[in-house]
Design an enzyme around this catalytic site. Structure first.
Site, short mmCIF file in Angstrom:
data_model
loop_
_atom_site.label_atom_id
_atom_site.label_comp_id
_atom_site.label_asym_id
_atom_site.label_seq_id
_atom_site.Cartn_x
_atom_site.Cartn_y
_atom_site.Cartn_z
N HIS A 37 67.65 -48.99 32.11
CA HIS A 37 68.85 -49.78 31.97
C HIS A 37 69.68 -49.27 33.40
O HIS A 37 69.98 -50.54 34.02
CB HIS A 37 69.84 -49.45 30.85
N SER A 187 62.63 -46.72 26.45
CA SER A 187 62.88 -47.59 25.48
C SER A 187 64.22 -46.87 24.67
O SER A 187 63.87 -45.56 24.45
CB SER A 187 61.74 -48.22 24.67
#
Ligand code: AMP
Length: 286
Positions: A37, A187
């Site tokens: 991210h 993830s």
């Protein structure tokens, strides 16, 4: 870092920025933030003047209610990570802000074959949920550039289609997948893997890598390579395997032996379960 919850505040803030000539970059997320991210945030910082990150765990994109319930929430550490990374604004809407008319009777988006292929086939309704939340977020934030990860390859195609369908004044920038040292794609779901499963998880990347090499070398035809990859994943604890696919990167239609002979580009996509955790990944073959 500014933190905003309400519609009136986010629209005021972003309209003022746009009026003063600032280019807004936007990184939508569901939180439980990791380096992947943050790599999107970094790319947004390089390409725009002001970066908005959103955290919203969108219920309408979870076809499995258990997956939604178990989705990790780590808001305090997420805020720290974003502050340390120099994020300008965190948008933290509640469900009423995203779905002012409720989640029943939503708008239906015409997604064509994207909705029935691969993720679409295994997660009915998922991409409609993605479009609902993305349409609302893009309307509220009105960014110039939108940053999304190639890890969710089909999601990027769906959002590109949404932008076209709604004629939204935003450009999608797709960013490379960040991986752990052993190759596992980062993830939020990885934190739910048991230690043994975490070791097995690397098989996804290894199998795709091997498949990509064999495809390029024309070692075998695509169908045979897919079957070998499925066996390799099963041997390493993945069960069930939703799909192992070789597809055209622009349509996700199946890639044939003729395509392989012609040397056309391909994308290899995998979705499979390790225990209760569903992992997806992909690699592109030029
Ligand atoms: P999520 O919070 O899982 O909805 O992801 C938010 C955004 O981060 C999406 O655009 C994802 O594709 C992207 N993303 C997730 N994992 C990675 C990764 N390992 N590398 C790069 N981008 C990622």
């Amino acid at each position: 870092m500014i933190i905003i919850h309400k519609e009136a505040d986010i629209t005021k803030q972003t309209r003022q920025l746009s009026a003063s000539g600032k280019r807004i970059g936007f990184v939508p997320t569901m939180g439980a933030l990791h380096e992947g991210h943050l790599s999107l945030l970094q790319e947004a910082q390089q390409k725009t003047d002001f970066v908005v990150v959103s955290i919203f765990v969108n219920p309408t994109q979870f076809n499995d209610p258990k997956d939604f319930e178990k989705y990790p929430v780590t808001l305090e550490t997420d805020i720290l990570k974003l502050e340390n990374a120099g994020c300008d604004l965190l948008f933290l809407p509640d469900i009423a802000t995203i779905y002012p008319k409720g989640t029943k009777n939503p708008e239906i988006f015409e997604l064509g074959s994207l909705e029935v292929l691969l993720e679409g086939a295994y997660r009915p309704g998922h991409f409609q949920g993605v479009c609902q939340v993305m349409h609302r977020l893009l309307t509220l934030v009105q960014p110039d550039l939108l940053f999304m990860g190639e890890k969710d390859f089909q999601q990027c195609m769906v959002v590109q289609r949404l932008i076209g369908l709604k004629n939204l004044p935003v450009k999608l920038v797709t960013c490379a997948t960040l991986r752990e040292e052993d190759g596992l794609a980062m993830s939020s779901r990885n934190m739910r893997l048991q230690p043994k499963e975490r070791k097995q998880a690397i098989t996804i990347f290894k199998t795709m890598d091997h498949l990509a090499y064999a495809l390029l070398k024309k070692a075998s035809e695509p169908e045979k390579l897919i079957n070998e990859a499925r066996e390799e994943l099963l041997k390493n604890g993945f069960d069930p395997i939703d799909y192992v696919a070789i597809a055209h990167p622009d349509s996700l239609q199946p890639y044939s032996q003729k395509d392989q002979q012609a040397g056309l580009p391909a994308v290899i996509l995998v979705a499979a379960y390790l225990g209760e955790v569903r992992l997806i990944d992909n690699v592109q073959v030029p």
